[in-house]
Design a protein around this motif. Structure first.
Motif, mmCIF file in Angstrom:
data_model
loop_
_atom_site.group_PDB
_atom_site.id
_atom_site.type_symbol
_atom_site.label_atom_id
_atom_site.label_comp_id
_atom_site.label_asym_id
_atom_site.label_seq_id
_atom_site.Cartn_x
_atom_site.Cartn_y
_atom_site.Cartn_z
ATOM 1 N N ARG A 228 -70.802 23.831 -7.967
ATOM 2 C CA ARG A 228 -70.420 22.622 -8.461
ATOM 3 C C ARG A 228 -71.200 22.222 -9.868
ATOM 4 O O ARG A 228 -70.670 21.117 -10.548
ATOM 5 N N HIS A 229 -72.106 22.982 -10.252
ATOM 6 C CA HIS A 229 -72.826 22.929 -11.709
ATOM 7 C C HIS A 229 -71.883 23.567 -12.673
ATOM 8 O O HIS A 229 -72.300 23.782 -13.865
ATOM 9 N N ALA A 230 -70.891 24.172 -12.452
ATOM 10 C CA ALA A 230 -69.877 24.778 -13.297
ATOM 11 C C ALA A 230 -70.594 25.842 -13.961
ATOM 12 O O ALA A 230 -70.517 26.114 -15.235
ATOM 13 N N PRO A 231 -71.020 26.965 -13.163
ATOM 14 C CA PRO A 231 -71.312 28.175 -13.942
ATOM 15 C C PRO A 231 -70.447 29.162 -14.410
ATOM 16 O O PRO A 231 -69.085 28.788 -14.067
ATOM 17 N N THR A 232 -70.557 29.999 -15.140
ATOM 18 C CA THR A 232 -69.776 30.875 -15.422
ATOM 19 C C THR A 232 -69.994 32.297 -14.429
ATOM 20 O O THR A 232 -71.072 32.852 -14.318
ATOM 21 N N VAL A 233 -69.084 32.621 -13.966
ATOM 22 C CA VAL A 233 -69.179 33.707 -12.896
ATOM 23 C C VAL A 233 -68.465 34.955 -13.250
ATOM 24 O O VAL A 233 -67.106 34.792 -13.214
ATOM 25 N N LEU A 234 -68.930 36.148 -13.148
ATOM 26 C CA LEU A 234 -68.485 37.464 -13.478
ATOM 27 C C LEU A 234 -68.072 37.884 -11.914
ATOM 28 O O LEU A 234 -69.019 38.614 -11.336
ATOM 29 N N VAL A 286 -58.595 34.319 -24.076
ATOM 30 C CA VAL A 286 -60.053 33.904 -24.236
ATOM 31 C C VAL A 286 -60.398 34.310 -25.547
ATOM 32 O O VAL A 286 -60.688 33.745 -26.639
ATOM 33 N N LEU A 287 -60.092 35.852 -25.827
ATOM 34 C CA LEU A 287 -60.757 36.247 -27.225
ATOM 35 C C LEU A 287 -59.722 35.599 -28.312
ATOM 36 O O LEU A 287 -60.127 35.661 -29.475
ATOM 37 N N GLU A 288 -58.525 35.499 -28.107
ATOM 38 C CA GLU A 288 -57.698 35.037 -29.253
ATOM 39 C C GLU A 288 -57.417 33.539 -29.156
ATOM 40 O O GLU A 288 -56.816 33.034 -30.092
ATOM 41 N N GLY A 289 -58.248 32.760 -28.246
ATOM 42 C CA GLY A 289 -58.387 31.386 -28.643
ATOM 43 C C GLY A 289 -57.502 30.518 -27.872
ATOM 44 O O GLY A 289 -57.092 29.441 -28.193
ATOM 45 N N ARG A 290 -56.658 31.158 -26.999
ATOM 46 C CA ARG A 290 -55.630 30.398 -26.169
ATOM 47 C C ARG A 290 -56.149 29.663 -24.940
ATOM 48 O O ARG A 290 -55.549 28.985 -24.250
ATOM 49 N N PHE A 291 -57.534 29.951 -24.586
ATOM 50 C CA PHE A 291 -57.962 29.523 -23.508
ATOM 51 C C PHE A 291 -58.960 28.333 -23.598
ATOM 52 O O PHE A 291 -59.703 28.441 -24.425
ATOM 53 N N THR A 292 -58.680 27.452 -23.145
ATOM 54 C CA THR A 292 -59.862 26.188 -23.206
ATOM 55 C C THR A 292 -60.694 25.800 -22.090
ATOM 56 O O THR A 292 -60.268 25.682 -20.777
ATOM 57 N N ARG A 293 -62.105 26.039 -22.103
ATOM 58 C CA ARG A 293 -62.856 25.883 -21.215
ATOM 59 C C ARG A 293 -63.034 24.432 -20.647
ATOM 60 O O ARG A 293 -63.219 23.426 -21.631
ATOM 61 N N ASP A 294 -62.887 24.226 -19.394
ATOM 62 C CA ASP A 294 -63.216 22.959 -18.822
ATOM 63 C C ASP A 294 -64.698 22.746 -18.499
ATOM 64 O O ASP A 294 -65.205 23.437 -17.673
ATOM 65 N N PRO A 295 -65.612 21.956 -19.124
ATOM 66 C CA PRO A 295 -67.069 22.122 -19.005
ATOM 67 C C PRO A 295 -67.470 21.530 -17.644
ATOM 68 O O PRO A 295 -68.437 21.537 -17.145
ATOM 69 N N GLY A 296 -66.512 20.892 -16.882
ATOM 70 C CA GLY A 296 -66.610 20.234 -15.627
ATOM 71 C C GLY A 296 -66.453 21.152 -14.563
ATOM 72 O O GLY A 296 -66.842 20.928 -13.314
ATOM 73 N N ARG A 297 -65.777 22.443 -14.704
ATOM 74 C CA ARG A 297 -65.349 23.375 -13.793
ATOM 75 C C ARG A 297 -66.141 24.748 -13.879
ATOM 76 O O ARG A 297 -66.233 25.121 -15.091
ATOM 77 N N ALA A 298 -66.230 25.327 -12.755
ATOM 78 C CA ALA A 298 -66.600 26.648 -12.956
ATOM 79 C C ALA A 298 -65.769 27.427 -13.497
ATOM 80 O O ALA A 298 -64.374 27.109 -13.295
ATOM 81 N N VAL A 299 -65.898 28.659 -14.292
ATOM 82 C CA VAL A 299 -65.081 29.796 -14.424
ATOM 83 C C VAL A 299 -65.522 30.735 -14.098
ATOM 84 O O VAL A 299 -66.761 31.212 -14.082
ATOM 85 N N VAL A 300 -64.449 31.439 -13.509
ATOM 86 C CA VAL A 300 -64.555 32.877 -12.674
ATOM 87 C C VAL A 300 -63.796 33.954 -13.331
ATOM 88 O O VAL A 300 -62.490 33.935 -13.619
ATOM 89 N N PHE A 301 -64.266 34.943 -13.810
ATOM 90 C CA PHE A 301 -63.680 36.142 -14.330
ATOM 91 C C PHE A 301 -63.501 37.056 -13.562
ATOM 92 O O PHE A 301 -64.528 37.667 -12.851
ATOM 93 N N SER A 302 -62.464 37.540 -13.035
ATOM 94 C CA SER A 302 -61.996 38.467 -12.095
ATOM 95 C C SER A 302 -61.313 39.817 -12.536
ATOM 96 O O SER A 302 -60.150 39.876 -12.728
ATOM 97 N N PRO A 303 -61.985 40.594 -13.091
ATOM 98 C CA PRO A 303 -61.301 41.700 -13.636
ATOM 99 C C PRO A 303 -60.986 42.980 -12.694
ATOM 100 O O PRO A 303 -61.995 43.619 -11.891
ATOM 101 N N PHE A 304 -59.719 43.361 -12.840
ATOM 102 C CA PHE A 304 -59.157 44.552 -11.648
ATOM 103 C C PHE A 304 -59.797 45.634 -12.190
ATOM 104 O O PHE A 304 -59.957 46.621 -11.486
ATOM 105 N N GLY A 305 -60.076 45.756 -13.442
ATOM 106 C CA GLY A 305 -60.576 47.177 -13.984
ATOM 107 C C GLY A 305 -59.463 47.972 -14.269
ATOM 108 O O GLY A 305 -58.831 48.554 -13.353
ATOM 109 N N LEU A 306 -58.952 48.244 -15.568
ATOM 110 C CA LEU A 306 -57.814 48.663 -16.130
ATOM 111 C C LEU A 306 -58.260 50.321 -16.520
ATOM 112 O O LEU A 306 -59.086 50.532 -16.921
#
Length: 337
Positions: A228-234, A286-306
């Motif tokens: 609910r507090h919109a953290p960044t989750v790895l 994200v690196l190239e600026g095509r992703f816009t963060r919504d400050p009201g929502r959590a963002v979850v990064f789920s890397p499969f590991g390439l």
């Protein structure tokens, strides 16, 4: 000049890998960034990883990650990594691995590197890269760790060496002793406000950056309040979050097709909802600026590991070690033509 096999196979030991990475994590991060960008440009070949499982032993697995990476690396190879969680109870590392590097002109392997450290380092570098890009800086008011084992420790080392400004830590692990050991390591780094907590929700609620690095095989976190507090989750361990939490967050991954398999939380969300619309972009977006963060929502990064990340870090390690005359050549490894 006629083609010929290499004169020897170079073996790079774990101690040499560690020596190269320690103190050079900025360069390791740069190699991972370059690999992501090359992969996004299509300058790579990346078959799906193959999972070897054992009858009656659902937690044990050995995974093959074959890949080719261009983009200035120009290397092929395969990581062969075992994950046996029961090892920890017997004083052994959960994961063990080797990385084989192949010449792209002849196909001959020319190096074999101990790769548990390479694998953990590329995972940590990917997490650190995602964190700084999603937050926009190398700082966090407070960091929560859920799982305080080997991968968490490598992420800690990256955060410390890369100069992150962090105001405090909350640590949760089902193994309380492991969390206490991790807390001591943070205090030895002179980190402030380090607390071991007894409820996984406390590792979320007090933190703006949360790192999930467990060995969970199925989702175990389903309380919507944790986001609910919109953290960044790895979401490094990939299988911790219930699909309902995935749906509630913005989601970033490294490769959409690769992550939608093997029972990851995103895979389970796709099966539950029948679509992939909950994925908002990739790390390269994200690196190239095509992703816009919504400050009201959590963002979850789920890397499969390439596998391309293992090649990038492995090639960098190999070249650095070989340049200073390190490694152990095995002459006569290949039969005469």
């Amino acid at each position: 000049m006629p083609y010929a096999p290499p004169e020897s196979l170079l073996v790079v030991r774990g101690a040499e890998v560690t020596e190269q990475i320690d103190g050079n994590r900025e360069a390791c991060l740069a190699a991972v960034r370059a690999a992501y960008l090359a992969h996004a440009r299509g300058d790579s070949a990346l078959p799906h990883s193959s999972f070897l499982r054992f009858p009656g032993r659902e937690r044990d697995r050995i995974i093959a990650l074959p890949a080719y990476l261009g983009g200035g690396f120009d290397v092929a190879g395969v990581k062969w990594i075992a994950s046996f969680p029961e090892n920890v109870r017997h004083g052994l590392q959960r994961a063990s691995a080797v990385l084989v590097l192949n010449d792209v002109e002849t196909g001959f392997p020319y190096a074999c590197l101990e790769s548990s450290v390479i694998s953990a380092s590329r995972t940590a570098a990917s997490a650190a890269l995602a964190a700084q890009e999603l937050i926009g800086a190398r700082r966090a008011e407070r960091v929560g760790f859920v799982g305080t084992g080997l991968i968490a420790d490598h992420i800690r080392r990256f955060l410390m060496e890369l100069g992150w400004g962090i105001g405090g830590f909350r640590l949760f692990d089902l193994d309380h002793a492991a969390a206490e050991r991790f807390s001591r390591a943070l205090r030895e780094d002179d980190m402030p406000d380090v607390k071991v907590v007894d409820d996984v929700r406390e590792a979320f609620s007090a933190c703006d950056l949360v790192i999930l690095a467990t060995v969970a095989g199925t989702p175990h976190i389903d309380d919507p309040a944790v986001l609910r507090h919109a953290p960044t989750v790895l979401h490094v361990s990939l299988r911790d979050l219930d699909p309902s939490l995935i749906a509630a967050a913005q989601n970033v991954t490294d490769d959409v097709d690769h992550v939608m398999r093997e029972g990851t939380s995103l895979h389970l969300a796709e099966e539950r909802f029948g679509h992939r619309d909950f994925v908002d972009g990739t790390l390269v977006d994200v690196l190239e600026g095509r992703f816009t963060r919504d400050p009201g929502r959590a963002v979850v990064f789920s890397p499969f590991g390439l596998g391309v990340l293992d090649l990038a870090v492995g090639k960098w390690v190999h070249d650095s070690v070989a340049e200073r005359g390190g490694g152990s050549p095995v002459p006569g490894f290949f039969p005469a033509s």
